[in-house]
Design an enzyme around this catalytic site. Structure first.
Site, PDB file in Angstrom:
ATOM      1  NE  ARG A   3      -4.029   1.842   2.343  1.00 13.80           N
ATOM      2  CZ  ARG A   3      -4.355   2.526   3.432  1.00 13.80           C
ATOM      3  NH1 ARG A   3      -3.731   2.294   4.575  1.00 13.80           N
ATOM      4  NH2 ARG A   3      -5.319   3.423   3.394  1.00 13.80           N
TER       5      ARG A   3
ATOM      6  CG  HIS B   6      -1.574   5.453   0.141  1.00  9.52           C
ATOM      7  ND1 HIS B   6      -2.198   5.803   1.305  1.00  9.52           N
ATOM      8  CD2 HIS B   6      -2.451   4.653  -0.522  1.00  9.52           C
ATOM      9  CE1 HIS B   6      -3.399   5.250   1.360  1.00  9.52           C
ATOM     10  NE2 HIS B   6      -3.573   4.536   0.264  1.00  9.52           N
TER      11      HIS B   6
ATOM     12  CG  ASN C 162      -1.170   8.619   3.737  1.00 13.16           C
ATOM     13  OD1 ASN C 162      -1.610   7.650   3.095  1.00 13.16           O
ATOM     14  ND2 ASN C 162      -0.469   9.589   3.186  1.00 13.16           N
TER      15      ASN C 162
ATOM     16  CG  HIS D 108      -8.512  -3.481  -1.274  1.00 11.08           C
ATOM     17  ND1 HIS D 108      -9.511  -2.537  -1.364  1.00 11.08           N
ATOM     18  CD2 HIS D 108      -7.370  -2.769  -1.046  1.00 11.08           C
ATOM     19  CE1 HIS D 108      -9.004  -1.314  -1.195  1.00 11.08           C
ATOM     20  NE2 HIS D 108      -7.707  -1.430  -1.013  1.00 11.08           N
TER      21      HIS D 108
END
Ligand code: HEM
Ligand SMILES: *[C@@H]1O[C@H](CO)[C@@H](O)[C@H](O)[C@H]1NC(C)=O
Ligand SMILES: *[C@@H]1O[C@H](CO)[C@@H](O)[C@H](O)[C@H]1NC(C)=O
Length: 325
Positions: free
Chosen positions: A65, A69, A97, A197
């Site tokens: 992840r 990001h 975040n 996911h």
């Protein structure tokens, strides 16, 4: 003689202009970027990731992840890794975040091991890209050839990280498609990438509204998730639930099977299946793990190509948490 000097000076100037253009505006990421300067980098990253995932499976998800990001906010430039200071506001406390992204200690460990073998050579942005690959592989997912040569930013953007570049879990299908399109990724890339996911966890606060108030959800699944996620704001908001109800520690295609059963955990997850334009791709991935693996691999390489700093831009940070002084 004088005119010869002038001419050669002009040529040198031209050559240098071309070389600078090559360095800054059009330099491409390549598979072999560190093959001479740091041939061990892939193995050094891999062994730290392997140990971290052996200690805690979820860490593979958290590390993957970070690359996402990082890339979605002003490109893959390591900006997410910069710590806040008294005079500097980074991205770590931006909405998507804050109290959510993790794994920074693992990145520190990787960086210090890499610095030991090739000091000052490998960027933190590239470490995130290699770490993402090693994490997926460690959890049983596909492999791919990572492109390298990114450099690290000297800045970060709290406002960009907060301003919708990273889609929130309340996103509609259109929002999801648009935020991916904004960084040059297609709707198909989005459907493949959100298959990430299949691993990791979300906080109650991210899925509360869905499990209490939505109708396109399997009712037994909703009750199961309500049981550890109180409806009122407060103590339970950080309680965790797996994003993939079946195999949360395996990078497989069960995420898509869940969507077809209305067992997507986030509102945004279930947007990808259930009457919209992406249903057929979800069905394909739910039936064909190989096609998911192939498409995920090519989409994450594309994601890693979002606006990198190359050539003379940026720097190679010595410590991923701070800009070089
Ligand atoms: C499509 C749009 C996406 C949305 C709306 C979204 C949203 C979220 C949210 C809300 C969480 C839980 C955060 C929390 O509650 O603390 C999460 C977790 C996660 N996301 Fe996404 N995400 C998206 C796409 C992606 C992509 C493209 C990747 C990677 C390629 C990714 C990888 C992950 C992983 C691995 C986790 C679990 C992290 C952990 O357990 O530490 N997500 N995401
Ligand atoms: C981040 O989370 C902490 C702890 O919940 C909170 O105190 C802080 O206000 C949050 N920061 C931002 C910028 O929202
Ligand atoms: C569910 O919807 C109702 C009515 O809009 C709202 O009052 C309530 O806060 C929502 N519950 C959750 C957990 O989001």
């Amino acid at each position: 003689m004088a005119s010869y000097m002038t001419l050669s000076f002009a040529f040198a100037l031209l050559a240098c202009t071309l070389c600078l253009m090559g360095d800054t505006s059009s330099a491409q990421l390549t598979h072999h970027f560190y093959s001479k300067s740091c041939p061990q980098v892939s193995d050094v990253v891999g062994s730290v990731v392997w140990a971290a995932v052996a200690r805690e499976k979820r860490m593979g998800a958290s590390l993957l992840r970070l690359h996402f990001h990082d890339c979605f906010v002003n490109g893959c430039d390591g900006s997410i890794l910069l710590d806040d200071t008294l005079t500097f506001r980074g991205e770590k406390t931006a909405g998507p975040n804050n109290n959510s992204v993790r794994g920074f200690e693992v990145i520190d460990m990787i960086k210090s091991n890499v610095e030991r073998v090739c000091p000052g050579v490998v960027s933190c942005a590239d470490i995130l890209a290699i770490t993402a690959l090693k994490s997926v592989v460690a959890l049983g997912g596909p492999t791919w050839k990572v492109k390298l040569g990114r450099r690290d930013s000297k800045t970060a953007s709290f406002s960009a990280a907060n301003g919708g570049a990273i889609p929130p879990p309340t996103s509609s299908l259109d929002n999801l498609i648009n935020t991916f399109r904004a960084v040059g990724l297609s709707a198909n890339d989005m459907v493949a990438l959100v298959g990430a996911h299949t691993i990791g966890k979300a906080r109650c606060t991210s899925f509360k509204a869905r499990v209490y108030n939505e109708s396109n959800i399997d009712p037994l699944f909703a009750i199961l998730r309500q049981s550890n996620c109180p409806p009122s704001t407060g103590s339970g908001d950080n309680n965790l639930a797996p994003l993939d109800v079946i195999t949360p520690d395996r990078f497989d295609n069960h995420y898509y099977k869940n969507l077809i059963r209305k067992q997507g955990l986030l509102h945004s997850d279930q947007q990808v299946y259930g009457g919209g334009s992406t249903d057929s791709l979800v069905e394909q991935y739910s039936r064909n793990p190989l096609s998911f693996n192939m498409d995920f691999a090519s989409a994450i390489v594309k994601m890693g190509d979002i606006r990198p700093l190359t050539g003379a831009n940026g720097e190679i940070r010595r410590n991923c948490r701070v800009v070089n002084s």
